[in-house]
Motif scaffolding. Structure first.
Motif, mmCIF file in Angstrom:
data_model
loop_
_atom_site.group_PDB
_atom_site.id
_atom_site.type_symbol
_atom_site.label_atom_id
_atom_site.label_comp_id
_atom_site.label_asym_id
_atom_site.label_seq_id
_atom_site.Cartn_x
_atom_site.Cartn_y
_atom_site.Cartn_z
ATOM 1 N N ALA A 148 0.832 -1.208 0.000
ATOM 2 C CA ALA A 148 0.000 0.000 0.000
ATOM 3 C C ALA A 148 0.865 1.255 0.000
ATOM 4 O O ALA A 148 0.474 2.288 -0.560
ATOM 5 C CB ALA A 148 -0.941 -0.002 1.204
ATOM 6 N N ALA A 149 2.060 1.167 0.580
ATOM 7 C CA ALA A 149 2.990 2.297 0.601
ATOM 8 C C ALA A 149 3.821 2.365 -0.675
ATOM 9 O O ALA A 149 4.653 3.249 -0.826
ATOM 10 C CB ALA A 149 3.907 2.191 1.818
ATOM 11 N N GLY A 150 3.606 1.419 -1.600
ATOM 12 C CA GLY A 150 4.364 1.405 -2.847
ATOM 13 C C GLY A 150 5.680 0.653 -2.765
ATOM 14 O O GLY A 150 6.479 0.701 -3.686
ATOM 15 N N ASP A 151 5.906 -0.043 -1.665
ATOM 16 C CA ASP A 151 7.158 -0.763 -1.450
ATOM 17 C C ASP A 151 6.994 -2.252 -1.746
ATOM 18 O O ASP A 151 7.203 -3.111 -0.885
ATOM 19 C CB ASP A 151 7.643 -0.562 -0.007
ATOM 20 N N HIS A 152 6.648 -2.560 -2.997
ATOM 21 C CA HIS A 152 6.408 -3.953 -3.377
ATOM 22 C C HIS A 152 7.628 -4.840 -3.166
ATOM 23 O O HIS A 152 7.488 -6.032 -2.907
ATOM 24 C CB HIS A 152 5.976 -4.024 -4.844
ATOM 25 N N GLN A 153 8.813 -4.278 -3.264
ATOM 26 C CA GLN A 153 10.041 -5.075 -3.150
ATOM 27 C C GLN A 153 10.257 -5.620 -1.749
ATOM 28 O O GLN A 153 11.081 -6.507 -1.563
ATOM 29 C CB GLN A 153 11.259 -4.267 -3.624
ATOM 30 N N VAL A 154 9.529 -5.114 -0.767
ATOM 31 C CA VAL A 154 9.613 -5.638 0.594
ATOM 32 C C VAL A 154 8.238 -6.113 1.066
ATOM 33 O O VAL A 154 7.927 -6.078 2.254
ATOM 34 C CB VAL A 154 10.233 -4.616 1.584
#
Length: 172
Positions: free
Chosen positions: A94-100
């Motif tokens: 949701a924060a845009g941090d798909h890599q984590v």
């Protein structure tokens, strides 16, 4: 290509074709890369790998089948995916941090990968990256996780778009 035991020879054999999850797709693999990470998986260095296992995490191909909840992809689409596939709904996503992503998957590690004719990929609307027609599958697969990871960082995180100047270049 399947291996039954870590560090022992893999063999080419028939396996069942995957089915797409309701939020996923099945991609017909047109090209796949070979990465040092695949060696680590084969050696048993990754605790997510369950045996028997089909490795391969750098791929490019064509969408063959889509799950009922997939809205952005259709059969015939040319695609690749990043090394880390996100769920799209956890707080990190949701924060845009798909890599984590807190519920990330890694095709070729957490489930069967692209050293096969078909590979299942989850959360297709979040993870699939469209390939332009002029880009060969072999080139796309050779870019593998590096391209999709960099794409997500630049376009999604950095919100860089065509025509934008580089702040680093403008300062020089």
């Amino acid at each position: 290509m399947v291996f039954e035991r870590y560090g022992e020879p893999a063999e080419v054999r028939d396996v069942a074709d995957p089915e797409p999850a309701e939020h996923g797709v099945v991609v017909r693999v047109e090209a796949t890369g070979l990465c040092r990470s695949d060696w680590h998986g084969w050696q048993g260095h990754d605790p997510d790998i369950a045996l028997p296992h089909v490795p391969g995490h750098e791929r490019a191909g064509v969408v063959e089948a889509v799950g009922d909840r997939v809205t952005r992809r259709r059969p015939g689409d040319r695609v690749t995916v990043p090394f880390i596939c996100a769920c799209g709904t956890c707080p990190s996503c949701a924060a845009g941090d798909h890599q984590v992503c807190e519920r990330q998957t890694q095709p070729g590690f957490s489930h069967w990968g692209s050293f096969a004719q078909y590979v299942a990929l989850d959360h297709a609307d979040v993870n699939l990256v469209a390939l332009p027609g002029e880009l060969s599958f072999a080139t796309a697969a050779s870019l593998g996780c590096r391209f999709a990871t960099a794409y997500r960082a630049v376009v999604r995180q950095g919100r860089i778009a065509a025509g934008m100047g580089s702040p680093l270049l403008e300062r020089s």
